[in-house]
Design a protein around this motif. Sequence first.
Motif, PDB file in Angstrom:
ATOM      1  N   ILE A 107       0.798  -1.011   0.209  1.00 56.68           N
ATOM      2  CA  ILE A 107      -0.190  -0.038   0.097  1.00 56.68           C
ATOM      3  C   ILE A 107       0.876   1.354   0.125  1.00 56.68           C
ATOM      4  O   ILE A 107       0.650   2.292  -0.801  1.00 56.68           O
ATOM      5  CB  ILE A 107      -0.992   0.074   1.110  1.00 56.68           C
ATOM      6  CG1 ILE A 107      -1.709  -1.336   1.286  1.00 56.68           C
ATOM      7  CG2 ILE A 107      -1.919   1.230   1.318  1.00 56.68           C
ATOM      8  CD1 ILE A 107      -2.692  -1.215  -0.117  1.00 56.68           C
ATOM      9  N   PHE A 147      -6.632  -5.459   0.165  1.00 58.65           N
ATOM     10  CA  PHE A 147      -7.072  -4.198  -0.101  1.00 58.65           C
ATOM     11  C   PHE A 147      -8.636  -3.918  -0.629  1.00 58.65           C
ATOM     12  O   PHE A 147      -9.038  -4.812  -1.508  1.00 58.65           O
ATOM     13  CB  PHE A 147      -6.186  -3.506  -1.050  1.00 58.65           C
ATOM     14  CG  PHE A 147      -6.676  -2.149  -1.861  1.00 58.65           C
ATOM     15  CD1 PHE A 147      -6.723  -1.035  -1.099  1.00 58.65           C
ATOM     16  CD2 PHE A 147      -7.290  -1.999  -3.020  1.00 58.65           C
ATOM     17  CE1 PHE A 147      -6.920   0.331  -1.671  1.00 58.65           C
ATOM     18  CE2 PHE A 147      -7.597  -1.018  -3.625  1.00 58.65           C
ATOM     19  CZ  PHE A 147      -7.554   0.163  -2.823  1.00 58.65           C
ATOM     20  N   THR A 182      -9.369  -1.770   4.517  1.00 58.92           N
ATOM     21  CA  THR A 182      -8.733  -3.335   4.391  1.00 58.92           C
ATOM     22  C   THR A 182      -9.677  -4.124   4.885  1.00 58.92           C
ATOM     23  O   THR A 182     -10.453  -3.984   5.771  1.00 58.92           O
ATOM     24  CB  THR A 182      -7.406  -3.217   5.296  1.00 58.92           C
ATOM     25  OG1 THR A 182      -6.544  -1.967   4.966  1.00 58.92           O
ATOM     26  CG2 THR A 182      -6.931  -4.322   5.310  1.00 58.92           C
TER      27      THR A 182
END
Length: 250
Positions: free
Chosen positions: A175, A206, A188
């Motif tokens: 990320i 994600f 998340t």
Amino acid sequence: MAKDPKSDSTALTVFEDELAKLADAGVVAERSTAGTAFMSTKGGILTYRDVPVAGNSVEVVIISSPIERLFYADRYDPTKVTGPACFALAAIGTGMSPSATSPAIQNPTCMGCPKDEWGSAPNGGRGKACRETRRLLMISADSITTPESVATVEVAALRPPVTSLKGFATYLQTIATGMRRPLCGVVTKVGVVPDPKNQFRVEFQFVRALDDVGTIKALIERGARETENAIASAGMDPEQAPEVAPSSKF
């Protein structure tokens, strides 16, 4: 002279707004005092406040992930919940030292502590007696409706099993490098799934990026405040006992 009813109505509205602000402040103060409830992954089942989480997964925003070190003087016993003899919690891993409230401080600093040496595991393994993990502080994505709501929504904590820490580190780096965002800038999905080697593992996926600047700023501020609260209250947590036996594979 007759009293203006509109004036009374306006004054009442303003007063009610002030009461609402005081109520929100009280909620924040109470949560800071009462501490943060932990999610559990025991037996491969994700639970919160002893209630199984639907689908064994939840969509959250991870607002902070301080480093935690835990040393238990006694061998792991799943039937007996005991706190650590020595522990430390910090925003970053360098320069850590045991909390002053540790029942039995093993060394003035974490660096150089004999319990942090390979081969110090109490069960005779090659691992370390002191376990390093992460304390993930999380807010349910569904509860974030406005920047203002971030200040009062409930924060939950999660200690991933040692065997899931590498996966978390990889996710965080992905990320950070791929999206140039901290974890508090994305939603998340945290889930517990079967693992052929370790029975189960915690996965991080994600979901989407947050796009409201005000909300992200509020999440950053809440994360900093919750980290400070966690560090200040370290040792008051009754759920300090590990959920799985410390690994001795290394």
